[in-house]
Design a protein around this motif. Structure first.
Motif, PDB file in Angstrom:
ATOM      1  N   ARG A   1      -5.421   0.239  -0.727  1.00 55.91           N
ATOM      2  CA  ARG A   1      -6.046  -0.071  -2.006  1.00 55.91           C
ATOM      3  C   ARG A   1      -5.498  -1.395  -2.535  1.00 55.91           C
ATOM      4  O   ARG A   1      -4.309  -1.664  -2.442  1.00 55.91           O
ATOM      5  CB  ARG A   1      -5.699   1.057  -2.971  1.00 55.91           C
ATOM      6  N   CYS A   2      -6.381  -2.206  -3.090  1.00 53.82           N
ATOM      7  CA  CYS A   2      -5.931  -3.419  -3.764  1.00 53.82           C
ATOM      8  C   CYS A   2      -5.220  -2.993  -5.039  1.00 53.82           C
ATOM      9  O   CYS A   2      -5.761  -2.242  -5.851  1.00 53.82           O
ATOM     10  CB  CYS A   2      -7.115  -4.321  -4.091  1.00 53.82           C
ATOM     11  N   LEU A   3      -4.015  -3.471  -5.233  1.00 55.30           N
ATOM     12  CA  LEU A   3      -3.224  -3.055  -6.386  1.00 55.30           C
ATOM     13  C   LEU A   3      -3.721  -3.684  -7.682  1.00 55.30           C
ATOM     14  O   LEU A   3      -3.391  -3.213  -8.762  1.00 55.30           O
ATOM     15  CB  LEU A   3      -1.755  -3.397  -6.148  1.00 55.30           C
TER      16      LEU A   3
ATOM     17  N   SER B   1     -10.906  -1.846  -1.479  1.00 55.17           N
ATOM     18  CA  SER B   1      -9.918  -1.852  -0.407  1.00 55.17           C
ATOM     19  C   SER B   1      -9.256  -3.224  -0.360  1.00 55.17           C
ATOM     20  O   SER B   1      -9.772  -4.205  -0.884  1.00 55.17           O
ATOM     21  CB  SER B   1     -10.579  -1.530   0.931  1.00 55.17           C
ATOM     22  N   LEU B   2      -8.151  -3.265   0.292  1.00 56.35           N
ATOM     23  CA  LEU B   2      -7.421  -4.519   0.455  1.00 56.35           C
ATOM     24  C   LEU B   2      -8.253  -5.503   1.283  1.00 56.35           C
ATOM     25  O   LEU B   2      -8.208  -6.706   1.054  1.00 56.35           O
ATOM     26  CB  LEU B   2      -6.089  -4.227   1.141  1.00 56.35           C
ATOM     27  N   ALA B   3      -9.044  -4.963   2.208  1.00 57.30           N
ATOM     28  CA  ALA B   3      -9.880  -5.824   3.055  1.00 57.30           C
ATOM     29  C   ALA B   3     -11.014  -6.472   2.253  1.00 57.30           C
ATOM     30  O   ALA B   3     -11.403  -7.601   2.523  1.00 57.30           O
ATOM     31  CB  ALA B   3     -10.465  -5.021   4.212  1.00 57.30           C
TER      32      ALA B   3
ATOM     33  N   LEU C   1      -3.321 -11.365  -5.072  1.00 54.94           N
ATOM     34  CA  LEU C   1      -2.381 -10.398  -4.517  1.00 54.94           C
ATOM     35  C   LEU C   1      -2.901  -9.821  -3.206  1.00 54.94           C
ATOM     36  O   LEU C   1      -2.147  -9.660  -2.243  1.00 54.94           O
ATOM     37  CB  LEU C   1      -2.094  -9.277  -5.511  1.00 54.94           C
ATOM     38  N   ALA C   2      -4.193  -9.526  -3.137  1.00 52.77           N
ATOM     39  CA  ALA C   2      -4.777  -8.996  -1.908  1.00 52.77           C
ATOM     40  C   ALA C   2      -4.652 -10.022  -0.775  1.00 52.77           C
ATOM     41  O   ALA C   2      -4.347  -9.660   0.366  1.00 52.77           O
ATOM     42  CB  ALA C   2      -6.234  -8.611  -2.120  1.00 52.77           C
TER      43      ALA C   2
ATOM     44  N   PHE D   1       0.525   4.948  -3.844  1.00 54.64           N
ATOM     45  CA  PHE D   1      -0.741   4.564  -4.469  1.00 54.64           C
ATOM     46  C   PHE D   1      -1.464   3.487  -3.677  1.00 54.64           C
ATOM     47  O   PHE D   1      -2.678   3.341  -3.787  1.00 54.64           O
ATOM     48  CB  PHE D   1      -0.495   4.086  -5.902  1.00 54.64           C
ATOM     49  N   VAL D   2      -0.741   2.733  -2.855  1.00 56.53           N
ATOM     50  CA  VAL D   2      -1.364   1.665  -2.078  1.00 56.53           C
ATOM     51  C   VAL D   2      -2.306   2.231  -1.002  1.00 56.53           C
ATOM     52  O   VAL D   2      -3.212   1.548  -0.561  1.00 56.53           O
ATOM     53  CB  VAL D   2      -0.300   0.729  -1.455  1.00 56.53           C
ATOM     54  N   LEU D   3      -2.112   3.491  -0.619  1.00 54.47           N
ATOM     55  CA  LEU D   3      -2.954   4.119   0.393  1.00 54.47           C
ATOM     56  C   LEU D   3      -4.171   4.759  -0.268  1.00 54.47           C
ATOM     57  O   LEU D   3      -4.058   5.378  -1.319  1.00 54.47           O
ATOM     58  CB  LEU D   3      -2.171   5.191   1.156  1.00 54.47           C
TER      59      LEU D   3
END
Length: 158
Positions: free
Chosen positions: A43-45, A51-53, A59-60, A91-93
């Protein structure tokens, strides 16, 4: 008018000359595919619903750069996930593991749903109890029938 047209045409020609091709994210497509598969599970914080992708936040971008560096160092996918969880928490997952510290993440939405349904039922029950029950007399029923018949006639005449 011709000079305006020539200026616009020149700007369009010169504008496209400054355009660049998209730079490849990595020279190794296998490594890039690994990066994408790992970052899609995270997960993008900043955005939290992306998603981070898929996120384009700064930050991502930094986190993807960090994952790419870890891949280049030869870390496995599990080692990379472990590193990210140690640094940023579960939480990042997108699918955090079920353990006592993450129970609220897993059960919280269902608790909120049950509380919402219970609140709605209590509201509806109170509302129904506050409305008086009226029993219609025969005269009231005849007035209603007359109004309905009149409405039907009006609709047929239109």
């Amino acid at each position: 008018m011709k000079s305006l047209f020539l200026i616009c045409a020149a700007l369009l020609c010169f504008g496209t000359s400054f355009a660049k091709d998209a730079a490849p994210l990595a020279e190794d497509p296998v490594m890039e595919q690994r990066l994408i598969s790992i970052s899609e599970e995270m997960r993008c914080l900043v955005c939290q619903n992306e998603s981070l992708a898929g996120s384009r936040s700064d930050l991502a971008n930094d986190l993807r750069r960090e994952i790419r560096k870890l891949i280049q160092e030869g870390k496995s996918d599990d080692q990379i996930r472990t590193f990210m969880v140690e640094r940023y928490g579960d939480f990042v997952l997108y699918r955090p593991p079920v353990k006592p510290i993450t129970w609220l993440l897993w059960i919280g939405p269902f608790i909120i749903l049950v509380i919402g349904i219970a609140g709605l039922l209590m509201y509806l029950r109170r509302r129904n109890q506050s409305m008086p029950n009226t029993i219609l007399t025969e005269a009231d029923n005849q007035k209603i029938d007359a109004l309905l018949n009149q409405d039907r006639k009006d609709r047929l005449n239109d």
